[in-house]
Design an enzyme around this catalytic site. Structure first.
Site, PDB file in Angstrom:
ATOM      1  N   HIS A   1       0.847  -1.190   0.000  1.00  0.00           N
ATOM      2  CA  HIS A   1       0.000   0.000   0.000  1.00  0.00           C
ATOM      3  C   HIS A   1       0.881   1.238   0.000  1.00  0.00           C
ATOM      4  O   HIS A   1       1.931   1.235   0.633  1.00  0.00           O
ATOM      5  CB  HIS A   1      -0.917   0.021   1.238  1.00  0.00           C
ATOM      6  CG  HIS A   1      -2.062   0.960   1.077  1.00  0.00           C
ATOM      7  ND1 HIS A   1      -1.945   2.297   1.332  1.00  0.00           N
ATOM      8  CD2 HIS A   1      -3.322   0.751   0.632  1.00  0.00           C
ATOM      9  CE1 HIS A   1      -3.102   2.879   1.067  1.00  0.00           C
ATOM     10  NE2 HIS A   1      -3.946   1.970   0.644  1.00  0.00           N
TER      11      HIS A   1
ATOM     12  N   ASP B   1      -8.066  -4.837  -0.134  1.00  0.00           N
ATOM     13  CA  ASP B   1      -8.594  -5.456  -1.355  1.00  0.00           C
ATOM     14  C   ASP B   1      -8.356  -6.954  -1.411  1.00  0.00           C
ATOM     15  O   ASP B   1      -9.070  -7.679  -2.085  1.00  0.00           O
ATOM     16  CB  ASP B   1      -7.969  -4.810  -2.591  1.00  0.00           C
ATOM     17  CG  ASP B   1      -8.525  -3.422  -2.791  1.00  0.00           C
ATOM     18  OD1 ASP B   1      -9.713  -3.246  -2.504  1.00  0.00           O
ATOM     19  OD2 ASP B   1      -7.777  -2.530  -3.205  1.00  0.00           O
TER      20      ASP B   1
HETATM   21  N1  ACO Z   1       4.277  -7.547  -5.203  1.00  0.00           N
HETATM   22  C1  ACO Z   1       5.625  -7.614  -5.295  1.00  0.00           C
HETATM   23  N2  ACO Z   1       6.457  -6.564  -5.038  1.00  0.00           N
HETATM   24  C2  ACO Z   1       5.899  -5.411  -4.664  1.00  0.00           C
HETATM   25  C3  ACO Z   1       4.496  -5.263  -4.540  1.00  0.00           C
HETATM   26  C4  ACO Z   1       3.681  -6.379  -4.825  1.00  0.00           C
HETATM   27  N3  ACO Z   1       2.348  -6.301  -4.715  1.00  0.00           N
HETATM   28  N4  ACO Z   1       4.201  -4.004  -4.155  1.00  0.00           N
HETATM   29  C5  ACO Z   1       5.379  -3.363  -4.035  1.00  0.00           C
HETATM   30  N5  ACO Z   1       6.406  -4.220  -4.340  1.00  0.00           N
HETATM   31  C6  ACO Z   1       7.843  -3.931  -4.248  1.00  0.00           C
HETATM   32  C7  ACO Z   1       8.309  -3.063  -5.410  1.00  0.00           C
HETATM   33  O1  ACO Z   1       8.731  -3.857  -6.495  1.00  0.00           O
HETATM   34  C8  ACO Z   1       9.418  -2.280  -4.776  1.00  0.00           C
HETATM   35  O2  ACO Z   1      10.539  -3.133  -4.669  1.00  0.00           O
HETATM   36  P1  ACO Z   1      12.036  -2.518  -4.774  1.00  0.00           P
HETATM   37  O3  ACO Z   1      12.163  -1.579  -3.609  1.00  0.00           O
HETATM   38  O4  ACO Z   1      12.914  -3.706  -4.688  1.00  0.00           O
HETATM   39  O5  ACO Z   1      12.100  -1.820  -6.098  1.00  0.00           O
HETATM   40  C9  ACO Z   1       8.928  -2.029  -3.340  1.00  0.00           C
HETATM   41  O6  ACO Z   1       8.034  -3.136  -3.084  1.00  0.00           O
HETATM   42  C10 ACO Z   1       8.161  -0.721  -3.180  1.00  0.00           C
HETATM   43  O7  ACO Z   1       7.132  -0.668  -4.169  1.00  0.00           O
HETATM   44  P2  ACO Z   1       6.501   0.656  -4.778  1.00  0.00           P
HETATM   45  O8  ACO Z   1       5.847   0.318  -6.066  1.00  0.00           O
HETATM   46  O9  ACO Z   1       7.548   1.747  -4.774  1.00  0.00           O
HETATM   47  O10 ACO Z   1       5.422   1.038  -3.701  1.00  0.00           O
HETATM   48  P3  ACO Z   1       4.296   2.091  -3.902  1.00  0.00           P
HETATM   49  O11 ACO Z   1       3.995   2.624  -2.563  1.00  0.00           O
HETATM   50  O12 ACO Z   1       4.613   3.063  -4.983  1.00  0.00           O
HETATM   51  O13 ACO Z   1       3.071   1.213  -4.474  1.00  0.00           O
HETATM   52  C11 ACO Z   1       1.151  -0.156  -4.610  1.00  0.00           C
HETATM   53  C12 ACO Z   1       1.995   0.785  -3.731  1.00  0.00           C
HETATM   54  C13 ACO Z   1       0.811   0.502  -5.943  1.00  0.00           C
HETATM   55  C14 ACO Z   1      -0.161  -0.442  -3.866  1.00  0.00           C
HETATM   56  C15 ACO Z   1       1.943  -1.476  -4.841  1.00  0.00           C
HETATM   57  O14 ACO Z   1       2.266  -2.063  -3.600  1.00  0.00           O
HETATM   58  C16 ACO Z   1       1.190  -2.466  -5.738  1.00  0.00           C
HETATM   59  O15 ACO Z   1       1.293  -2.383  -6.959  1.00  0.00           O
HETATM   60  N6  ACO Z   1       0.437  -3.422  -5.118  1.00  0.00           N
HETATM   61  C17 ACO Z   1      -0.378  -4.356  -5.884  1.00  0.00           C
HETATM   62  C18 ACO Z   1      -1.650  -3.690  -6.348  1.00  0.00           C
HETATM   63  C19 ACO Z   1      -2.639  -3.473  -5.215  1.00  0.00           C
HETATM   64  O16 ACO Z   1      -2.892  -4.340  -4.391  1.00  0.00           O
HETATM   65  N7  ACO Z   1      -3.221  -2.248  -5.178  1.00  0.00           N
HETATM   66  C20 ACO Z   1      -4.250  -1.900  -4.177  1.00  0.00           C
HETATM   67  C21 ACO Z   1      -3.807  -0.756  -3.349  1.00  0.00           C
HETATM   68  S1  ACO Z   1      -4.946  -0.504  -2.049  1.00  0.00           S
HETATM   69  C22 ACO Z   1      -6.225   0.378  -2.684  1.00  0.00           C
HETATM   70  O17 ACO Z   1      -6.183   0.998  -3.727  1.00  0.00           O
HETATM   71  C23 ACO Z   1      -7.445   0.372  -1.859  1.00  0.00           C
END
Ligand code: ACO
Length: 428
Positions: free
Chosen positions: A307, A364
């Site tokens: 998140h 979610d």
């Molecule tokens: N699976 C695997 N790796 C992940 C995931 C995931 N779901 N989410 C983040 N990471 C990793 C990234 O690759 C990154 O790794 P790194 O540091 O080695 O490069 C690190 O964790 C940080 O990730 P970011 O993308 O920078 O985190 P950000 O805060 O920008 O993104 C987000 C948050 C978009 C929710 C992301 O975690 C994601 O895509 N999750 C899956 C989609 C999802 O469940 N969305 C629902 C959000 S809740 C809502 O809208 C109610």
């Protein structure tokens, strides 16, 4: 003494006030940055460090896992309030008295019809159309049937517009599902409560008396409350920014629905179940998908994990996880996809990659599981999210208009070609 921030550029110092919120959050007020520095701006893609407004609606602390609507904790609201009370609280700032709640409920019921001509618009969509696209279009189409902008200086006009959309939105949402299922459209029953009526409008059969199920309705009520607001997320910021051009409430909401549709936002609950089904089809090997999620060469992400703001736990996920277990138990549901979900969560919560990055199941992950258990079709999951988020969007739009916020218009740093003379086709 009020705090100040000093910025030094090429030996020149500039001072900016620091504003403090009621929860002691600090923000550097850079309203005068460009005029003071002669045009220097900030750059912050994704707005990870940018506050777009001051707001009195929702407080969340991502580190501590706190979520409060108008000061009340999400845990207490989910346990003690119903969705309509929470909607009133978010929009108008205080929990309603019995009289206010009764009036709100009655006024919504009074508006709970949709112009018959709207059915012809719905008819024009193919059955295969995604419900979020249909819902966004129908919400926009409502403007044609309710023309005229809302006089935001009139409490009464504002209240009437709010009641109208609170009433008609569930009808439109339910219709998008019935259209897909070739079921006759249902206007619901004003003798039922808001959430019960929504369920009836979605699931009633033309040849069968509708029977309410308390477990199902309580679970739905809780899910809607948990999704009702989440401060300046993608769809809410969209609603505020569209509304800041003085586009009307329904137009702003329609844009918010489109923003919510994406799989990185509200579309995640649908993506979760699709991912779980794909894992099941592929033999149910969760370890393989955990490895894929960790592989930087692979674009696969574990949907429902991580998140933007909750970096320790998502308080909504905690509540909904308990509710998911209760609902599955009470309804006696056994589903291999749900077993895969449990397995995946267990492995990921112990895996160093996820632990180090503080990636936990978000709301979610579990909401998708409950919706599936309640018999809601996967492509309707994000519509359910939109139904919950409606009062939050309305509250944020109302606040933005009442505070007379300026039109939203970010800056950029241009990185394209500098001036070059035009070349005619024969010279290129
Ligand atoms: N699976 C695997 N790796 C992940 C995931 C995931 N779901 N989410 C983040 N990471 C990793 C990234 O690759 C990154 O790794 P790194 O540091 O080695 O490069 C690190 O964790 C940080 O990730 P970011 O993308 O920078 O985190 P950000 O805060 O920008 O993104 C987000 C948050 C978009 C929710 C992301 O975690 C994601 O895509 N999750 C899956 C989609 C999802 O469940 N969305 C629902 C959000 S809740 C809502 O809208 C109610």
């Amino acid at each position: 003494m009020s705090k100040k921030a000093t910025l030094e550029i090429d030996g020149n110092k500039y001072e900016f006030p620091i504003i403090e919120g009621t929860e002691k959050e600090l923000g550097i007020d850079i309203k005068t940055l460009r005029s003071a520095t002669g045009g220097i701006t900030t750059i912050d893609p994704g707005y990870k460090n940018t506050g777009s407004c001051e707001s009195g609606i929702t407080f969340l602390d991502g580190e501590k896992g706190i979520l409060r609507y108008r000061g009340y904790s999400i845990e207490e609201l989910a346990e003690k309030a119903d969705f309509l009370e929470v909607a009133y609280l978010l929009i108008f700032g205080e929990l309603p008295t019995a009289e206010q709640l009764d009036k709100f409920d009655k006024d919504i019921k009074e508006e709970s019809h949709v112009d018959e001509d709207m059915k012809r618009i719905l008819d024009g969509f193919p059955k295969s159309a995604h419900p979020m696209g249909v819902l966004s279009s129908l919400t926009s189409a409502l403007i044609a049937f309710n023309p005229g902008s809302v006089d935001v200086d009139s409490e009464e006009a504002m209240y009437n517009a709010i009641v109208k959309i609170m009433a008609k939105f569930p009808v439109l949402a339910a219709w998008t599902m019935r259209k897909r299922k070739s079921l006759p459209l249902d206007y619901g029953d004003n003798a039922l409560g808001y959430v019960e009526n929504l369920h009836k409008m979605m699931f009633s059969r033309p040849n069968k008396t509708y029977e309410a199920n308390k477990i199902v309705n309580d679970a739905l009520d809780k899910l809607l409350i948990l999704h009702a607001d989440h401060e300046q997320n993608c769809s809410t910021s969209t609603v505020r920014i569209v509304g800041s051009s003085h586009a009307g409430l329904f137009a702003s909401l329609s844009a918010g629905i489109s923003a919510l549709w994406g799989p990185l936002h509200g579309g995640a609950n649908q993506a979760v179940i699709e991912m779980l089904e794909a894992i099941k089809e592929d033999g149910g090997d969760t370890a393989k998908y955990i490895a894929k999620a960790k592989d930087k060469e692979d674009s696969f992400r574990l949907m429902g994990f991580g998140h933007r703001v909750y970096k320790n736990f998502d308080p909504r996920a905690k509540i909904i996880k308990a509710s998911a277990e209760e609902v599955l138990g009470d309804l006696g549901i056994e589903d291999p996809v749900l077993d895969i979900a449990k397995g995946l969560a267990k492995v990921a919560l112990e895996d160093e990659y996820f632990v180090k990055r503080k990636l936990y199941p978000n709301v979610d992950f579990y909401s998708g599981i409950i919706y599936r258990a309640l018999g809601i079709p996967t492509e309707m999951f994000t519509v359910m999210f939109a139904l919950g988020r409606l009062p939050g969007w309305i509250a944020q739009w109302r606040e933005m208009r009442l505070r007379k916020e300026p039109i939203g218009r970010p800056r950029q740093i241009y990185i394209g070609e500098t001036y070059r003379p035009f070349k005619s086709v024969s010279e290129r």
